[in-house]
Design an enzyme around this catalytic site. Structure first.
Site, PDB file in Angstrom:
ATOM      1  N   ASP A 129       0.667  -1.178  -0.308  1.00 55.29           N
ATOM      2  CA  ASP A 129       0.153   0.235  -0.423  1.00 55.29           C
ATOM      3  C   ASP A 129       0.770   0.988  -0.175  1.00 55.29           C
ATOM      4  OD1 ASP A 129      -0.718  -0.946   3.582  1.00 55.29           O
ATOM      5  OD2 ASP A 129       1.096   0.368   2.541  1.00 55.29           O
ATOM      6  N   HIS A 150       6.763  -7.550  -1.265  1.00 51.59           N
ATOM      7  CA  HIS A 150       5.132  -8.148  -2.189  1.00 51.59           C
ATOM      8  C   HIS A 150       4.888  -7.526  -3.070  1.00 51.59           C
ATOM      9  CE1 HIS A 150       3.865 -11.282   1.060  1.00 51.59           C
ATOM     10  NE2 HIS A 150       5.169 -11.972   0.516  1.00 51.59           N
ATOM     11  N   CYS A 161       3.739  -3.831 -17.990  1.00 53.40           N
ATOM     12  CA  CYS A 161       3.397  -4.633 -18.998  1.00 53.40           C
ATOM     13  C   CYS A 161       3.985  -5.936 -19.110  1.00 53.40           C
ATOM     14  CB  CYS A 161       3.953  -3.952 -20.468  1.00 53.40           C
ATOM     15  SG  CYS A 161       3.414  -5.297 -22.173  1.00 53.40           S
ATOM     16  N   CYS A 201       6.576  -6.614 -22.228  1.00 57.44           N
ATOM     17  CA  CYS A 201       7.713  -6.201 -22.764  1.00 57.44           C
ATOM     18  C   CYS A 201       7.960  -5.029 -21.720  1.00 57.44           C
ATOM     19  CB  CYS A 201       7.797  -4.922 -23.486  1.00 57.44           C
ATOM     20  SG  CYS A 201       6.601  -3.700 -23.570  1.00 57.44           S
ATOM     21  N   THR A 223       1.243  -8.749  11.181  1.00 58.21           N
ATOM     22  CA  THR A 223       0.704 -10.068  10.139  1.00 58.21           C
ATOM     23  C   THR A 223       0.913 -10.895  11.080  1.00 58.21           C
ATOM     24  OG1 THR A 223       2.202 -11.174   8.553  1.00 58.21           O
ATOM     25  CG2 THR A 223       3.715 -10.336  10.798  1.00 58.21           C
ATOM     26  N   SER A 224      -0.548 -11.952  10.026  1.00 61.21           N
ATOM     27  CA  SER A 224      -0.502 -13.670  11.041  1.00 61.21           C
ATOM     28  C   SER A 224       0.688 -14.949  10.987  1.00 61.21           C
ATOM     29  CB  SER A 224      -1.878 -14.108   9.853  1.00 61.21           C
ATOM     30  OG  SER A 224      -1.635 -14.286   8.799  1.00 61.21           O
ATOM     31  N   ASN A 242       0.726  -7.686  17.812  1.00 61.43           N
ATOM     32  CA  ASN A 242      -0.567  -8.347  17.521  1.00 61.43           C
ATOM     33  C   ASN A 242      -1.874  -7.876  18.353  1.00 61.43           C
ATOM     34  OD1 ASN A 242      -2.793  -9.569  15.368  1.00 61.43           O
ATOM     35  ND2 ASN A 242      -0.868 -10.405  14.838  1.00 61.43           N
ATOM     36  N   ALA A 247      -0.987  -1.298  16.801  1.00 54.90           N
ATOM     37  CA  ALA A 247       0.140  -1.657  16.677  1.00 54.90           C
ATOM     38  C   ALA A 247       0.389   0.511  16.713  1.00 54.90           C
ATOM     39  CB  ALA A 247       0.174  -1.426  15.065  1.00 54.90           C
TER      40      ALA A 247
HETATM   41  C1  BV8 Z   1       7.046 -18.323  -3.322  1.00 54.43           C
HETATM   42  C2  BV8 Z   1      -0.333 -10.478  -3.426  1.00 54.43           C
HETATM   43  C3  BV8 Z   1       7.732 -19.826  -4.639  1.00 54.43           C
HETATM   44  C4  BV8 Z   1      -0.322  -9.065  -3.082  1.00 54.43           C
HETATM   45  C5  BV8 Z   1       0.758 -11.772  -1.397  1.00 54.43           C
HETATM   46  C6  BV8 Z   1       6.436 -23.172   2.110  1.00 54.43           C
HETATM   47  C7  BV8 Z   1       5.411 -23.226   3.492  1.00 54.43           C
HETATM   48  C8  BV8 Z   1       3.716 -23.136   2.213  1.00 54.43           C
HETATM   49  C9  BV8 Z   1       3.281 -22.705   1.263  1.00 54.43           C
HETATM   50  C10 BV8 Z   1       4.113 -21.852   0.950  1.00 54.43           C
HETATM   51  C11 BV8 Z   1       5.808 -21.784   1.183  1.00 54.43           C
HETATM   52  N1  BV8 Z   1       6.361 -21.438   0.329  1.00 54.43           N
HETATM   53  C12 BV8 Z   1       5.882 -20.543  -0.930  1.00 54.43           C
HETATM   54  C13 BV8 Z   1       4.588 -21.079  -0.051  1.00 54.43           C
HETATM   55  C14 BV8 Z   1       3.281 -20.490  -0.857  1.00 54.43           C
HETATM   56  C15 BV8 Z   1       3.132 -19.854  -1.081  1.00 54.43           C
HETATM   57  C16 BV8 Z   1       1.753 -19.705   0.678  1.00 54.43           C
HETATM   58  O1  BV8 Z   1       2.916 -18.883   1.627  1.00 54.43           O
HETATM   59  N2  BV8 Z   1       1.440 -19.730   0.796  1.00 54.43           N
HETATM   60  C17 BV8 Z   1       0.495 -19.694   2.244  1.00 54.43           C
HETATM   61  C18 BV8 Z   1      -0.871 -19.292   1.977  1.00 54.43           C
HETATM   62  C19 BV8 Z   1       0.115 -20.962   2.975  1.00 54.43           C
HETATM   63  N3  BV8 Z   1       3.500 -18.412  -0.752  1.00 54.43           N
HETATM   64  C20 BV8 Z   1       3.702 -17.839  -2.331  1.00 54.43           C
HETATM   65  O2  BV8 Z   1       2.985 -18.000  -3.183  1.00 54.43           O
HETATM   66  C21 BV8 Z   1       5.003 -16.934  -2.400  1.00 54.43           C
HETATM   67  N4  BV8 Z   1       5.958 -17.302  -3.317  1.00 54.43           N
HETATM   68  O3  BV8 Z   1       7.407 -18.235  -2.451  1.00 54.43           O
HETATM   69  O4  BV8 Z   1       7.450 -18.365  -4.996  1.00 54.43           O
HETATM   70  C22 BV8 Z   1       6.783 -20.716  -4.299  1.00 54.43           C
HETATM   71  C23 BV8 Z   1       5.991 -20.872  -5.102  1.00 54.43           C
HETATM   72  C24 BV8 Z   1       4.837 -22.043  -4.240  1.00 54.43           C
HETATM   73  C25 BV8 Z   1       5.230 -23.060  -3.546  1.00 54.43           C
HETATM   74  C26 BV8 Z   1       6.904 -22.975  -3.383  1.00 54.43           C
HETATM   75  C27 BV8 Z   1       7.637 -21.710  -3.328  1.00 54.43           C
HETATM   76  C28 BV8 Z   1       4.513 -15.528  -2.835  1.00 54.43           C
HETATM   77  C29 BV8 Z   1       3.770 -15.170  -1.532  1.00 54.43           C
HETATM   78  C30 BV8 Z   1       3.286 -13.929  -2.222  1.00 54.43           C
HETATM   79  C31 BV8 Z   1       1.524 -13.283  -2.299  1.00 54.43           C
HETATM   80  N5  BV8 Z   1       0.752 -12.802  -2.048  1.00 54.43           N
HETATM   81  N6  BV8 Z   1       0.112 -10.462  -1.585  1.00 54.43           N
HETATM   82  C32 BV8 Z   1      -0.982  -8.700  -2.362  1.00 54.43           C
HETATM   83  O5  BV8 Z   1      -2.347  -8.962  -3.598  1.00 54.43           O
HETATM   84  O6  BV8 Z   1      -1.713  -7.403  -1.699  1.00 54.43           O
HETATM   85  S1  BV8 Z   1      -0.030 -12.973   0.341  1.00 54.43           S
HETATM   86  C33 BV8 Z   1      -1.020 -11.302   1.135  1.00 54.43           C
HETATM   87  O7  BV8 Z   1      -0.598 -12.061   2.568  1.00 54.43           O
HETATM   88  C34 BV8 Z   1      -0.367  -9.746   0.755  1.00 54.43           C
HETATM   89  O8  BV8 Z   1       0.901  -9.571   0.622  1.00 54.43           O
HETATM   90  C35 BV8 Z   1       0.200  -9.762   3.002  1.00 54.43           C
HETATM   91  O9  BV8 Z   1       0.324  -9.410   3.141  1.00 54.43           O
HETATM   92  C36 BV8 Z   1       0.530 -11.240   3.017  1.00 54.43           C
HETATM   93  C37 BV8 Z   1       0.539 -11.923   4.524  1.00 54.43           C
HETATM   94  O10 BV8 Z   1      -0.796 -11.268   4.830  1.00 54.43           O
HETATM   95  P1  BV8 Z   1      -1.208 -10.111   6.741  1.00 54.43           P
HETATM   96  O11 BV8 Z   1      -0.108  -8.988   5.750  1.00 54.43           O
HETATM   97  O12 BV8 Z   1      -0.185 -10.875   7.927  1.00 54.43           O
HETATM   98  O13 BV8 Z   1      -2.483  -9.803   6.842  1.00 54.43           O
HETATM   99  P2  BV8 Z   1      -3.597 -11.114   7.158  1.00 54.43           P
HETATM  100  O14 BV8 Z   1      -4.874 -10.464   7.110  1.00 54.43           O
HETATM  101  O15 BV8 Z   1      -2.620 -12.162   7.516  1.00 54.43           O
HETATM  102  O16 BV8 Z   1      -2.543 -11.071   8.867  1.00 54.43           O
HETATM  103  C38 BV8 Z   1      -3.319  -9.554   9.162  1.00 54.43           C
HETATM  104  C39 BV8 Z   1      -2.594  -9.424  11.296  1.00 54.43           C
HETATM  105  O17 BV8 Z   1      -2.974  -8.262  11.398  1.00 54.43           O
HETATM  106  C40 BV8 Z   1      -3.370 -10.631  11.996  1.00 54.43           C
HETATM  107  O18 BV8 Z   1      -3.159 -11.310  12.511  1.00 54.43           O
HETATM  108  C41 BV8 Z   1      -4.497  -9.790  12.935  1.00 54.43           C
HETATM  109  O19 BV8 Z   1      -4.731 -10.075  13.922  1.00 54.43           O
HETATM  110  C42 BV8 Z   1      -4.353  -8.646  13.207  1.00 54.43           C
HETATM  111  N7  BV8 Z   1      -3.816  -7.069  13.239  1.00 54.43           N
HETATM  112  C43 BV8 Z   1      -5.526  -6.589  12.734  1.00 54.43           C
HETATM  113  N8  BV8 Z   1      -5.071  -4.936  13.341  1.00 54.43           N
HETATM  114  C44 BV8 Z   1      -4.302  -4.926  13.633  1.00 54.43           C
HETATM  115  C45 BV8 Z   1      -3.513  -6.072  13.532  1.00 54.43           C
HETATM  116  N9  BV8 Z   1      -1.720  -6.120  14.308  1.00 54.43           N
HETATM  117  C46 BV8 Z   1      -1.821  -4.679  15.282  1.00 54.43           C
HETATM  118  N10 BV8 Z   1      -3.268  -4.111  14.792  1.00 54.43           N
HETATM  119  C47 BV8 Z   1      -3.812  -3.083  14.288  1.00 54.43           C
HETATM  120  N11 BV8 Z   1      -4.899  -2.619  14.503  1.00 54.43           N
END
Ligand code: BV8
Length: 251
Positions: free
Chosen positions: A106, A121, A129, A132, A193-194, A218, A236
């Site tokens: 963001d 990320h 594009c 290209c 982050t979760s 968190n 936060a």
């Molecule tokens: C990759 C795109 C090679 C942009 C996103 C190993 C093990 C298992 C799986 C994998 C692994 N390696 C790779 C994978 C697959 C996958 C993955 O991790 N899957 C998970 C879901 C199981 N990873 C990938 O594909 C990555 N690529 O490793 O390539 C590869 C590929 C395949 C297989 C092997 C290797 C690419 C990962 C990036 C994906 N893109 N977003 C967009 O659209 O935004 S991910 C998405 O989740 C966002 O980027 C986000 O930032 C990210 C993490 O989420 P959080 O930021 O933590 O947000 P969330 O809502 O989950 O949590 C919010 C937290 O805040 C909560 O805890 C809440 O309690 C807290 N909160 C709320 N309010 C507050 C607060 N805390 C404080 N104050 C507050 N006020």
């Protein structure tokens, strides 16, 4: 250990640290008004990641994915950084070596004044594009508002947001910088982050394995709560300004 307030140890370690690394997630932007991903009512509630945040989904339905990101980009540009973002920008000035690693796309850390930001990320304000790799202008994105796919004026390739989708490799330089900072940090903070997405979620544990004092901030427990040195329950935007003030007042 879960606490309602950070410990004196954390303040002492932050005040003495030569290198501090911070990992942020969508939770730090929640108080700016941006939805998180996995909280109730979060972004993924409306859509399944398989539906939108992967390249196959994009190729099969470019208009839908382009308009979802266009909508999120507009929201991000409309909101402001909150005291949590600003506290990290202030803390950076007080630490010799400070690395802010974010999963967020963001752009709010830059807008809050943080300098050394590593975008794992990508960044939703940039588009390019697929063929290209020419950077797209706002004008190039205009067809999205008409429900048409936005295409490159040079080669007619599809325009995509500069974010990392599931199944895509993270930018190598960003991942290298983040890994190096995690291994060198004396203190590692995991904020809003979760810790559900890899490889970002492995960084706090790598820091701990390298001897860092690891704390998370968190509103609820996460996948790494049991492994960090302290887990502070709070928003936060409340905890970070108090933490930064305490470091500033540290003798
Ligand atoms: C990759 C795109 C090679 C942009 C996103 C190993 C093990 C298992 C799986 C994998 C692994 N390696 C790779 C994978 C697959 C996958 C993955 O991790 N899957 C998970 C879901 C199981 N990873 C990938 O594909 C990555 N690529 O490793 O390539 C590869 C590929 C395949 C297989 C092997 C290797 C690419 C990962 C990036 C994906 N893109 N977003 C967009 O659209 O935004 S991910 C998405 O989740 C966002 O980027 C986000 O930032 C990210 C993490 O989420 P959080 O930021 O933590 O947000 P969330 O809502 O989950 O949590 C919010 C937290 O805040 C909560 O805890 C809440 O309690 C807290 N909160 C709320 N309010 C507050 C607060 N805390 C404080 N104050 C507050 N006020």
């Amino acid at each position: 250990m879960t606490r309602s307030d950070f410990s004196k140890t954390l303040i002492d370690r932050l005040a003495e640290a030569d290198h501090v690394a911070v990992l942020t997630g969508a939770g730090i932007s929640a108080e700016s008004g941006l939805s998180t991903f996995r909280d109730p009512g979060g972004l993924w509630d409306k859509f399944d990641p398989q539906e939108l945040a992967n390249v196959d989904a994009f190729l099969s339905n470019p208009e839908l994915v382009q308009s979802w990101y266009s909508h999120r980009r507009e929201l991000a540009l409309e909101v402001e950084p909150n005291p949590g973002h600003e506290a990290l920008a202030e803390l950076e000035k007080r630490v010799p070596h400070f690395t802010l690693i974010t999963q967020n796309v963001d752009d709010l850390h830059h807008r809050a004044g943080s300098d050394n930001v590593v975008e794992l990320h990508g960044n939703i304000t940039r588009n390019y594009c697929m063929e290209c790799e020419r950077e797209a202008t706002d004008e190039d994105l205009a067809p999205i508002a008409e429900g048409e796919p936005a295409r490159c004026p040079s080669c007619d390739g599809l325009i995509r947001p500069d974010v990392v989708w599931f199944g895509e490799m993270l930018p190598p330089d960003a991942l290298r910088q983040a890994s190096r900072a995690s291994e060198r940090a004396g203190v590692f903070l995991s904020i809003g982050t979760s810790a559900a997405v890899q490889p970002a979620a492995s960084l706090p544990l790598r820091a701990k394995a390298s001897g860092a004092y690891v704390a998370e901030v968190n509103v609820r427990s996460t996948e790494i709560t049991r492994q960090v040195d302290e887990s502070v329950r709070g928003k936060a935007g409340d905890v970070l300004p108090t933490l930064t003030d305490a470091v500033a007042q540290h003798g």
